[in-house]
Scaffold this motif. Structure first.
Motif, PDB file in Angstrom:
ATOM      1  N   GLU A  68       0.039  -7.927   3.687  1.00 14.57           N
ATOM      2  CA  GLU A  68      -0.002  -9.292   4.199  1.00 14.57           C
ATOM      3  C   GLU A  68       0.797 -10.288   3.355  1.00 14.57           C
ATOM      4  OE1 GLU A  68      -4.032 -10.619   4.172  1.00 14.57           O
ATOM      5  OE2 GLU A  68      -3.557 -12.668   4.780  1.00 14.57           O
ATOM      6  N   VAL A  69       0.819 -10.109   2.023  1.00 13.53           N
ATOM      7  CA  VAL A  69       1.428 -11.095   1.127  1.00 13.53           C
ATOM      8  C   VAL A  69       2.407 -10.404   0.181  1.00 13.53           C
ATOM      9  CG1 VAL A  69      -0.391 -12.829   1.267  1.00 13.53           C
ATOM     10  CG2 VAL A  69      -0.619 -10.960  -0.370  1.00 13.53           C
ATOM     11  N   SER A  70       3.443  -9.778   0.710  1.00  9.15           N
ATOM     12  CA  SER A  70       4.322  -8.937  -0.092  1.00  9.15           C
ATOM     13  C   SER A  70       5.528  -9.664  -0.701  1.00  9.15           C
ATOM     14  CB  SER A  70       4.825  -7.772   0.761  1.00  9.15           C
ATOM     15  OG  SER A  70       5.538  -8.276   1.882  1.00  9.15           O
ATOM     16  N   ASP A  71       5.809 -10.883  -0.286  1.00  3.58           N
ATOM     17  CA  ASP A  71       6.994 -11.573  -0.797  1.00  3.58           C
ATOM     18  C   ASP A  71       6.921 -11.743  -2.307  1.00  3.58           C
ATOM     19  OD1 ASP A  71       7.562 -13.872   2.001  1.00  3.58           O
ATOM     20  OD2 ASP A  71       8.016 -11.748   1.713  1.00  3.58           O
ATOM     21  N   GLY A  72       7.985 -11.348  -3.005  1.00  2.51           N
ATOM     22  CA  GLY A  72       8.049 -11.493  -4.459  1.00  2.51           C
ATOM     23  C   GLY A  72       7.490 -10.306  -5.214  1.00  2.51           C
ATOM     24  N   TYR A  73       7.020  -9.294  -4.482  1.00  2.00           N
ATOM     25  CA  TYR A  73       6.433  -8.098  -5.096  1.00  2.00           C
ATOM     26  C   TYR A  73       7.150  -6.843  -4.603  1.00  2.00           C
ATOM     27  CZ  TYR A  73       2.347 -11.203  -5.740  1.00  2.00           C
ATOM     28  OH  TYR A  73       1.508 -12.238  -6.066  1.00  2.00           O
ATOM     29  N   SER A  74       7.209  -5.847  -5.476  1.00  2.00           N
ATOM     30  CA  SER A  74       7.657  -4.529  -5.078  1.00  2.00           C
ATOM     31  C   SER A  74       6.730  -3.494  -5.702  1.00  2.00           C
ATOM     32  CB  SER A  74       9.108  -4.278  -5.496  1.00  2.00           C
ATOM     33  OG  SER A  74       9.227  -4.325  -6.901  1.00  2.00           O
ATOM     34  N   VAL A  75       6.737  -2.280  -5.153  1.00  2.00           N
ATOM     35  CA  VAL A  75       5.867  -1.230  -5.662  1.00  2.00           C
ATOM     36  C   VAL A  75       6.643   0.067  -5.764  1.00  2.00           C
ATOM     37  CG1 VAL A  75       3.650  -2.180  -4.852  1.00  2.00           C
ATOM     38  CG2 VAL A  75       5.043  -0.731  -3.324  1.00  2.00           C
ATOM     39  N   SER A  76       6.078   0.971  -6.557  1.00  2.00           N
ATOM     40  CA  SER A  76       6.637   2.316  -6.614  1.00  2.00           C
ATOM     41  C   SER A  76       5.510   3.303  -6.842  1.00  2.00           C
ATOM     42  CB  SER A  76       7.687   2.439  -7.715  1.00  2.00           C
ATOM     43  OG  SER A  76       7.097   2.287  -8.984  1.00  2.00           O
ATOM     44  N   ARG A  77       5.689   4.480  -6.266  1.00  2.00           N
ATOM     45  CA  ARG A  77       4.709   5.557  -6.456  1.00  2.00           C
ATOM     46  C   ARG A  77       5.481   6.869  -6.573  1.00  2.00           C
ATOM     47  NH1 ARG A  77      -0.474   7.092  -2.780  1.00  2.00           N
ATOM     48  NH2 ARG A  77      -1.576   8.342  -4.346  1.00  2.00           N
ATOM     49  N   SER A  78       5.753   7.239  -7.815  1.00  2.00           N
ATOM     50  CA  SER A  78       6.516   8.464  -8.082  1.00  2.00           C
ATOM     51  C   SER A  78       5.594   9.664  -8.297  1.00  2.00           C
ATOM     52  CB  SER A  78       7.421   8.270  -9.303  1.00  2.00           C
ATOM     53  OG  SER A  78       6.637   7.924 -10.419  1.00  2.00           O
ATOM     54  N   LYS A  79       4.322   9.399  -8.572  1.00  2.00           N
ATOM     55  CA  LYS A  79       3.322  10.456  -8.737  1.00  2.00           C
ATOM     56  C   LYS A  79       2.056  10.046  -8.006  1.00  2.00           C
ATOM     57  CE  LYS A  79       3.305  10.099 -13.240  1.00  2.00           C
ATOM     58  NZ  LYS A  79       2.993  10.365 -14.676  1.00  2.00           N
ATOM     59  N   THR A  80       1.271  11.016  -7.587  1.00  2.00           N
ATOM     60  CA  THR A  80       0.040  10.708  -6.860  1.00  2.00           C
ATOM     61  C   THR A  80      -0.846   9.763  -7.645  1.00  2.00           C
ATOM     62  OG1 THR A  80       0.042  12.846  -5.731  1.00  2.00           O
ATOM     63  CG2 THR A  80      -2.079  11.723  -5.896  1.00  2.00           C
ATOM     64  N   GLU A  81      -0.900   9.957  -8.967  1.00  2.00           N
ATOM     65  CA  GLU A  81      -1.865   9.226  -9.774  1.00  2.00           C
ATOM     66  C   GLU A  81      -1.451   7.823 -10.171  1.00  2.00           C
ATOM     67  OE1 GLU A  81      -0.513  12.193 -10.378  1.00  2.00           O
ATOM     68  OE2 GLU A  81      -0.067  12.499 -12.505  1.00  2.00           O
TER      69      GLU A  81
ATOM     70  N   TYR B 155       0.834  -1.190   0.000  1.00  2.00           N
ATOM     71  CA  TYR B 155       0.000   0.000   0.000  1.00  2.00           C
ATOM     72  C   TYR B 155       0.877   1.250   0.000  1.00  2.00           C
ATOM     73  CZ  TYR B 155       0.938   0.022   5.034  1.00  2.00           C
ATOM     74  OH  TYR B 155       1.544   0.019   6.262  1.00  2.00           O
ATOM     75  N   SER B 156       0.242   2.374  -0.317  1.00  2.00           N
ATOM     76  CA  SER B 156       0.965   3.653  -0.358  1.00  2.00           C
ATOM     77  C   SER B 156       0.145   4.719   0.348  1.00  2.00           C
ATOM     78  CB  SER B 156       1.218   4.057  -1.812  1.00  2.00           C
ATOM     79  OG  SER B 156       1.696   5.390  -1.869  1.00  2.00           O
ATOM     80  N   TYR B 157       0.798   5.516   1.153  1.00  2.00           N
ATOM     81  CA  TYR B 157       0.124   6.606   1.865  1.00  2.00           C
ATOM     82  C   TYR B 157       0.615   7.964   1.415  1.00  2.00           C
ATOM     83  CZ  TYR B 157       4.171   5.467   4.830  1.00  2.00           C
ATOM     84  OH  TYR B 157       5.428   5.157   5.292  1.00  2.00           O
ATOM     85  N   GLY B 158       1.257   7.998   0.262  1.00  2.00           N
ATOM     86  CA  GLY B 158       1.686   9.247  -0.344  1.00  2.00           C
ATOM     87  C   GLY B 158       2.760   8.972  -1.367  1.00  2.00           C
ATOM     88  N   VAL B 159       3.137  10.012  -2.113  1.00  2.00           N
ATOM     89  CA  VAL B 159       4.204   9.856  -3.118  1.00  2.00           C
ATOM     90  C   VAL B 159       5.481   9.386  -2.423  1.00  2.00           C
ATOM     91  CG1 VAL B 159       5.649  11.072  -4.780  1.00  2.00           C
ATOM     92  CG2 VAL B 159       3.195  11.557  -4.654  1.00  2.00           C
ATOM     93  N   LYS B 160       6.028   8.342  -2.937  1.00  2.00           N
ATOM     94  CA  LYS B 160       7.253   7.706  -2.438  1.00  2.00           C
ATOM     95  C   LYS B 160       7.092   7.056  -1.058  1.00  2.00           C
ATOM     96  CE  LYS B 160      10.469  10.672  -5.046  1.00  2.00           C
ATOM     97  NZ  LYS B 160      10.245   9.911  -6.268  1.00  2.00           N
ATOM     98  N   ASP B 161       5.879   7.039  -0.512  1.00  2.00           N
ATOM     99  CA  ASP B 161       5.630   6.406   0.791  1.00  2.00           C
ATOM    100  C   ASP B 161       4.858   5.108   0.583  1.00  2.00           C
ATOM    101  OD1 ASP B 161       5.039   9.632   2.206  1.00  2.00           O
ATOM    102  OD2 ASP B 161       6.841   8.395   2.381  1.00  2.00           O
ATOM    103  N   THR B 162       5.538   3.984   0.765  1.00  2.00           N
ATOM    104  CA  THR B 162       4.902   2.690   0.556  1.00  2.00           C
ATOM    105  C   THR B 162       5.297   1.742   1.679  1.00  2.00           C
ATOM    106  OG1 THR B 162       6.709   1.767  -0.775  1.00  2.00           O
ATOM    107  CG2 THR B 162       5.000   2.997  -1.946  1.00  2.00           C
ATOM    108  N   ASP B 163       4.506   0.680   1.835  1.00  2.00           N
ATOM    109  CA  ASP B 163       4.837  -0.310   2.857  1.00  2.00           C
ATOM    110  C   ASP B 163       4.228  -1.645   2.469  1.00  2.00           C
ATOM    111  OD1 ASP B 163       5.003  -0.040   6.511  1.00  2.00           O
ATOM    112  OD2 ASP B 163       5.925  -1.448   5.102  1.00  2.00           O
ATOM    113  N   LYS B 164       4.686  -2.697   3.163  1.00  2.00           N
ATOM    114  CA  LYS B 164       4.267  -4.051   2.847  1.00  2.00           C
ATOM    115  C   LYS B 164       2.914  -4.380   3.457  1.00  2.00           C
ATOM    116  CE  LYS B 164       9.013  -5.767   2.700  1.00  2.00           C
ATOM    117  NZ  LYS B 164       9.980  -6.727   3.280  1.00  2.00           N
TER     118      LYS B 164
END
Lengths: 112, 117
Positions: free
Chosen positions: A59-72, A48-57
């Motif tokens: 329940e089932v995050s193994d093998g996945y990554s995320v990015s949020r460089s823009k709000t949209e 999940y993400s709580y803002g631009v560049k703010d993300t966290d894991k």
């Protein structure tokens, strides 16, 4: 709702390849989420993400990554796809941390 | 560790009658609850929610009841219509009182509702 879209809607990929799924929203919502839906498990939170560049894991995050460089935009990457990651992936957005979440139409991913 | 459970995988109801979908939870920190409806090949859509300070919330044909002592909530649909046939998910969350919940929801497994004409 048209305010949140996902691409691609369907994808077939081979084991071991990287895959990126995109979620795009036009509502300026601060919070965004990635879930996977599997039979017998309902929806499970991946990241999940709580803002631009703010993300966290989630329940089932193994093998996945995320990015949020823009709000949209909120991207989900499977670093090296495995057959256990065959699933339907949904992204969601919410305006506040205790508001209802609005979901995208989903991406059906098959890993062969 | 399934913190939110929907113990009935399916429910079949006649058009015009009441549909009652049930959900149980174990985490006493949950303080708001939501119901979502999902049609095939679409994303879940928000139906109705309830805060733990209430025991009932109503919106048209949909009513959610919360029994905190039993850690149980239910969704009543009256009258049921064939268009209500879908998968229904309950979800629970912890409000952001401490600044760390970030709106994370825990979902049940879903109940398939079929409303027969």
């Amino acid at each position: 709702d048209a305010g949140i879209t996902q691409s691609p809607r369907h994808k077939v990929t081979e084991t071991g390849t990287p895959v990126t799924l995109r979620c795009h929203q036009t509502e300026n919502h601060r919070y965004m989420y990635w879930y996977r839906q599997d039979p017998g498990h309902g929806l499970r939170l991946i990241h999940y993400s709580y803002g631009v560049k703010d993300t966290d894991k989630g329940e089932v995050s193994d093998g996945y990554s995320v990015s949020r460089s823009k709000t949209e935009d909120f991207l989900l990457t499977l670093e090296s796809a495995t057959s256990s990651q065959t699933s339907v992936y949904f992204c969601a957005m919410s305006l506040t941390s205790s508001a209802e979440q609005y979901f995208g139409p989903g991406t059906r991913l098959t890993v062969t | 560790d399934q913190q939110v459970k929907q113990n009935s995988p399916s429910l079949s109801v006649q058009e015009g009658r009441i549909s009652i979908l049930n959900c149980d939870y174990t985490n006493s920190m949950f303080d708001y609850f939501l119901w979502y409806k999902k049609y095939p090949a679409e994303g879940p859509t928000f139906l109705i929610s309830i805060s733990s300070i209430k025991d009932k919330n109503e919106d048209g044909r949909f009513t959610v009841f919360l029994n905190k002592s039993a850690k149980h909530l239910s969704l009543h649909i009256v009258p049921s219509q064939p268009g209500d046939s879908a998968v229904y998910f309950c979800a629970a969350g912890v409000s952001n009182a401490g600044g760390t919940s970030y709106g994370k929801l825990t979902f049940g497994q879903g109940t398939i509702l079929t409303v027969h004409p």
